[in-house]
Design a protein around this motif. Structure first.
Motif: not given
Length: 295
Positions: A82-85, A89-92, A102-105, A197-201
């Protein structure tokens, strides 16, 4: 006393079991990283923090709420997912299509935030987590005593790796996930909610890390830096197997755990260097990794 290349069989077998145990964790964690990078093209440095969170949530649920290990094994990964989702959704999501850096940072900063928060509230000292009573004790195999919990951890990790691989490779859901990475716009034309789908992944990758953290909690002390100490080795595993390769993550994780165990028996000073030596050799001979595919 039976010797194998000058080493007692009991000592060698014990080290190989420990190596298989470590390798199963490497495989499970690198599998989550491989799924996220392979399907989302995100270098997820928060993976170690998700692993730590899984262990801490299980510790809190068991010590403060009195829940059993088996309940924690289900609830903690769901909470991490849930935290990962929320993070995705909000940042990544805003960084898709940009350079991987950018994603790594972003995920690296998120990992530092989680580790710092855990250190602030719980301190740097490790917290004990009891092995469930039903899995305590050992079995005599004749040449060694096998701890029941380690056998359970190895079996559960390998089963989860196998189910994940089969799902991605041989189900319609896996086909949709792979298609979303190739041409998400075309997939949306067919009425498929690609963002969901990407959020669930990403959430599933976080759940895998959280599950590994719960399973690791009774063996390693629960502390805020347990993920940071492991994530570098897991990244080496992913690179060896091939970025984005699901089968490569599983095979290279198990292989690395066993090779580390053999190094501890025959050449102890080299044990901590094994993952990075193998990574250097693989990058030199096959830059895309053992199971990686060319663009």
């Amino acid at each position: 006393m039976t010797l194998v290349f000058g080493v007692p069989l009991v000592a060698l077998a014990s080290q190989l079991v420990i190596g298989l145990f470590n390798g199963a964790f490497y495989a499970l964690l690198s599998l989550g990283l491989g799924v996220i990078f392979g399907l989302l093209r995100v270098v997820n440095f928060a993976h170690g923090a998700f692993y730590t969170l899984g262990a801490f949530i299980a510790f809190l649920l068991a010590s403060r709420a009195g829940l059993s290990f088996w309940v924690c094994l289900v609830v903690a990964p769901v909470m991490v997912a849930a935290l990962a989702a929320v993070l995705e959704r909000n940042l990544l999501r805003k960084l898709y299509g940009l350079d991987h850096l950018y994603g790594l940072l972003l995920t690296f900063g998120f990992a530092l935030l989680i580790e710092g928060s855990l250190q602030y509230f719980f301190g740097a000292a490790g917290q004990p987590f009891q092995v469930p009573a039903v899995l305590s004790g050992t079995s005599n195999l004749g040449f060694m005593f096998l701890p029941h919990y380690r056998a359970f951890a190895i079996g559960m990790s390998l089963l989860l790796c196998l189910l994940t691989w089969l799902t991605i490779e041989y189900t319609s859901l896996g086909a949709k996930l792979r298609a979303a990475t190739e041409n998400s716009a075309l997939l949306e034309v067919f009425g498929i909610n690609v963002p969901l789908l990407l959020t669930c992944t990403y959430a599933f990758g976080g759940a895998l890390a959280g599950f590994a953290g719960v399973v690791a909690a009774p063996v390693f002390q629960v502390n805020p830096l347990m993920g940071a100490n492991l994530i570098i080795v897991v990244f080496a595993v992913v690179i060896i197997g091939g970025l984005g390769s699901i089968s490569g993550a599983i095979v290279s994780g198990l292989m690395l755990g066993l090779l580390e165990a053999l190094a501890k028996v025959y050449w102890p000073p080299s044990a901590n260097l094994v993952p990075f030596l193998i990574m250097a050799i693989v990058l030199f001979l096959r830059p895309r990794g053992l199971f990686g595919k060319g663009e």
